[in-house]
Design an enzyme around this catalytic site. Structure first.
Site, PDB file in Angstrom:
ATOM      1  N   ASP A  39      49.443  32.496  41.257  1.00  0.00           N
ATOM      2  CA  ASP A  39      49.159  33.670  39.994  1.00  0.00           C
ATOM      3  C   ASP A  39      50.424  33.545  39.146  1.00  0.00           C
ATOM      4  O   ASP A  39      51.602  33.369  39.590  1.00  0.00           O
ATOM      5  CB  ASP A  39      49.116  34.970  40.671  1.00  0.00           C
ATOM      6  N   ILE A  40      50.325  33.335  37.825  1.00  0.00           N
ATOM      7  CA  ILE A  40      51.418  33.457  36.956  1.00  0.00           C
ATOM      8  C   ILE A  40      52.258  34.678  36.962  1.00  0.00           C
ATOM      9  O   ILE A  40      53.534  34.428  36.460  1.00  0.00           O
ATOM     10  CB  ILE A  40      50.975  33.267  35.383  1.00  0.00           C
ATOM     11  N   GLY A 100      41.177  46.936  37.113  1.00  0.00           N
ATOM     12  CA  GLY A 100      42.042  46.012  36.699  1.00  0.00           C
ATOM     13  C   GLY A 100      41.671  44.543  36.659  1.00  0.00           C
ATOM     14  O   GLY A 100      42.623  43.747  36.605  1.00  0.00           O
ATOM     15  N   GLN A 101      40.073  44.458  36.653  1.00  0.00           N
ATOM     16  CA  GLN A 101      40.022  42.815  36.311  1.00  0.00           C
ATOM     17  C   GLN A 101      40.178  42.438  35.030  1.00  0.00           C
ATOM     18  O   GLN A 101      39.776  43.160  34.028  1.00  0.00           O
ATOM     19  CB  GLN A 101      38.500  42.758  36.589  1.00  0.00           C
ATOM     20  N   HIS A 107      37.349  35.439  41.017  1.00  0.00           N
ATOM     21  CA  HIS A 107      38.656  34.944  41.625  1.00  0.00           C
ATOM     22  C   HIS A 107      39.288  35.897  42.845  1.00  0.00           C
ATOM     23  O   HIS A 107      39.018  37.216  42.658  1.00  0.00           O
ATOM     24  CB  HIS A 107      39.763  34.839  40.645  1.00  0.00           C
ATOM     25  N   HIS A 109      42.318  37.288  44.852  1.00  0.00           N
ATOM     26  CA  HIS A 109      43.517  37.311  44.726  1.00  0.00           C
ATOM     27  C   HIS A 109      44.054  37.291  46.562  1.00  0.00           C
ATOM     28  O   HIS A 109      43.364  37.885  47.048  1.00  0.00           O
ATOM     29  CB  HIS A 109      44.242  38.676  44.484  1.00  0.00           C
TER      30      HIS A 109
HETATM   31  P1  5GP Z   1      42.675  40.428  37.316  1.00  0.00           P
HETATM   32  O1  5GP Z   1      43.560  41.104  36.795  1.00  0.00           O
HETATM   33  O2  5GP Z   1      41.216  39.659  36.677  1.00  0.00           O
HETATM   34  O3  5GP Z   1      42.127  40.570  38.676  1.00  0.00           O
HETATM   35  O4  5GP Z   1      43.263  38.835  37.921  1.00  0.00           O
HETATM   36  C1  5GP Z   1      43.878  37.973  36.875  1.00  0.00           C
HETATM   37  C2  5GP Z   1      45.007  37.236  37.056  1.00  0.00           C
HETATM   38  O5  5GP Z   1      45.295  36.091  36.693  1.00  0.00           O
HETATM   39  C3  5GP Z   1      46.266  38.088  37.229  1.00  0.00           C
HETATM   40  O6  5GP Z   1      46.822  38.378  38.401  1.00  0.00           O
HETATM   41  C4  5GP Z   1      47.114  37.446  36.229  1.00  0.00           C
HETATM   42  O7  5GP Z   1      48.471  37.455  36.500  1.00  0.00           O
HETATM   43  C5  5GP Z   1      46.548  35.976  36.474  1.00  0.00           C
HETATM   44  N1  5GP Z   1      46.792  35.087  35.109  1.00  0.00           N
HETATM   45  C6  5GP Z   1      46.376  35.426  33.828  1.00  0.00           C
HETATM   46  N2  5GP Z   1      46.891  34.414  33.074  1.00  0.00           N
HETATM   47  C7  5GP Z   1      46.984  33.267  33.834  1.00  0.00           C
HETATM   48  C8  5GP Z   1      47.550  32.020  33.697  1.00  0.00           C
HETATM   49  O8  5GP Z   1      47.443  31.470  32.538  1.00  0.00           O
HETATM   50  N3  5GP Z   1      47.747  31.191  34.873  1.00  0.00           N
HETATM   51  C9  5GP Z   1      47.774  31.708  36.106  1.00  0.00           C
HETATM   52  N4  5GP Z   1      48.009  30.857  37.137  1.00  0.00           N
HETATM   53  N5  5GP Z   1      47.446  32.949  36.333  1.00  0.00           N
HETATM   54  C10 5GP Z   1      47.079  33.857  35.336  1.00  0.00           C
END
Ligand code: 5GP
Ligand code: ZN
Length: 121
Positions: A39-40, A100-101, A107, A109
């Site tokens: 994760d970034i 929080g998606q 995906h 985590h």
């Molecule tokens: P969500 O918030 O949808 O559950 O998770 C999305 C995740 O993707 C977040 O934890 C966010 O930090 C990660 N993320 C967003 N953009 C990028 C990216 O360009 N590269 C990577 N490796 N992770 C990303």
């Protein structure tokens, strides 16, 4: 978004672009059907995302449309945990913006390397 074709690459999807390598990522594992990358913006010392290569908007949609692929994601999350030597870890599927998606490509985590609190925020 709700009526987008499930399983097909989406031109405007960030994680579809990670699959095609249009967007770079630190990949830790890859199979025929899945990719795992760091994760970034890590929320724990170890924070890896496991995605199906095919586009599905969230985990439940994935499990309905492609149950074996959903199982592949779960198995790969376990493989990541084993490779990263995590005895305990948390697997999270944020589903819907209220939870929080932010990226609407399913995906998992995989978080670990520190103690985890319950209940989560
Ligand atoms: P969500 O918030 O949808 O559950 O998770 C999305 C995740 O993707 C977040 O934890 C966010 O930090 C990660 N993320 C967003 N953009 C990028 C990216 O360009 N590269 C990577 N490796 N992770 C990303
Ligand atoms: Zn996608």
């Amino acid at each position: 978004m709700a009526d987008e074709p499930q399983g097909e690459r989406q031109a405007d999807c960030l994680f579809c672009k990670i699959v095609t390598r249009e967007v770079p990522a630190t990949v830790v594992r890859e199979t025929e059907t899945t990719i795992a990358f760091r994760d970034i913006n890590p929320q724990a010392p170890i924070h890896v995302l496991v995605i199906p290569k095919a586009h599905h908007r969230d985990a439940a949609t994935l499990a309905t449309a492609a149950p074996q692929l959903a199982a592949d994601v779960l198995r790969e999350a376990g493989e990541v945990a084993a490779e990263e030597k995590m005895e305990s870890y948390r697997m999270v599927f944020n589903t819907g913006s209220g939870a929080g998606q932010t990226v609407f490509h399913a995906h998992a985590h995989v978080l670990g390397g520190r103690g985890m609190q319950w209940p989560p925020g």
